[in-house]
Scaffold this motif. Structure first.
Motif, mmCIF file in Angstrom:
data_model
loop_
_atom_site.group_PDB
_atom_site.id
_atom_site.type_symbol
_atom_site.label_atom_id
_atom_site.label_comp_id
_atom_site.label_asym_id
_atom_site.label_seq_id
_atom_site.Cartn_x
_atom_site.Cartn_y
_atom_site.Cartn_z
ATOM 1 N N VAL A 1 0.643 -1.096 -0.033
ATOM 2 C CA VAL A 1 -0.196 0.133 0.345
ATOM 3 C C VAL A 1 0.543 1.161 0.009
ATOM 4 C CG1 VAL A 1 -1.912 1.443 1.322
ATOM 5 C CG2 VAL A 1 -2.127 -1.052 1.463
ATOM 6 N N SER B 1 -3.113 3.379 -2.682
ATOM 7 C CA SER B 1 -2.848 2.682 -4.103
ATOM 8 C C SER B 1 -2.476 1.340 -3.086
ATOM 9 C CB SER B 1 -2.100 3.320 -4.653
ATOM 10 O OG SER B 1 -0.664 2.903 -4.638
ATOM 11 N N ALA B 2 -3.779 0.712 -3.500
ATOM 12 C CA ALA B 2 -3.471 -0.100 -3.551
ATOM 13 C C ALA B 2 -4.734 -1.323 -3.446
ATOM 14 C CB ALA B 2 -3.868 -1.172 -1.648
ATOM 15 N N ARG B 3 -4.964 -2.754 -4.054
ATOM 16 C CA ARG B 3 -5.685 -2.709 -4.978
ATOM 17 C C ARG B 3 -6.411 -3.098 -4.159
ATOM 18 N NH1 ARG B 3 -4.865 -9.267 -6.790
ATOM 19 N NH2 ARG B 3 -6.611 -9.904 -7.547
ATOM 20 N N THR B 4 -6.857 -3.590 -2.772
ATOM 21 C CA THR B 4 -7.741 -3.543 -1.707
ATOM 22 C C THR B 4 -7.905 -3.494 -0.648
ATOM 23 O OG1 THR B 4 -9.660 -4.842 -0.642
ATOM 24 C CG2 THR B 4 -7.504 -5.946 -1.425
ATOM 25 N N LYS C 1 -10.346 5.726 -2.654
ATOM 26 C CA LYS C 1 -9.177 4.948 -1.332
ATOM 27 C C LYS C 1 -9.207 6.588 -0.521
ATOM 28 C CE LYS C 1 -9.097 1.161 -4.012
ATOM 29 N NZ LYS C 1 -7.806 0.231 -5.182
#
Length: 119
Positions: free
Chosen positions: A2, A25-28, A77
């Protein structure tokens, strides 16, 4: 992994308000807790507020309860720290950070943001 980018902060008069933002910034983020920590000169870094990303459960330190609010925008996010009725004791470098749910330590950090409250 992250990555966090923080913004906001700056100088403010006592009694004023500021809002800090932190974009992740992360996929989830579902398995993370996002927090705001601060470190005043000569003091340890303390957790100010935290929020579980998936449920939105919040924690706010007693020292700022009733004055600071943590929130998140899932689509963006982004986690926010709305700070109101600021006092000189709130002067510190503020950090956005994340840790895995159930983890004890924050593992990823954004850059520090200086908040200076003038009396």
């Amino acid at each position: 992994q992250v990555q966090l980018i923080s913004s906001g902060g700056g100088p403010v008069q006592a009694g004023g308000s500021l809002r800090l933002s932190c974009v992740a910034s992360a996929r989830t983020l579902d398995y993370y807790v996002m927090g705001w920590l601060r470190q005043a000169p000569g003091k340890e870094r303390d957790v100010v507020a935290a929020i579980t990303w998936s449920e939105g459960r919040t924690y706010v330190a007693d020292s700022v309860k009733g004055r600071f609010v943590i929130s998140r925008d899932i689509a963006k996010k982004t986690v926010y720290l709305q700070m109101s009725n600021l006092i000189p004791e709130d002067t510190a470098v503020y950090y956005c950070a994340v840790k895995p749910r159930g983890g004890n330590e924050y593992t990823n950090w954004g850059q520090g943001i200086q908040v200076t409250v003038a009396s």
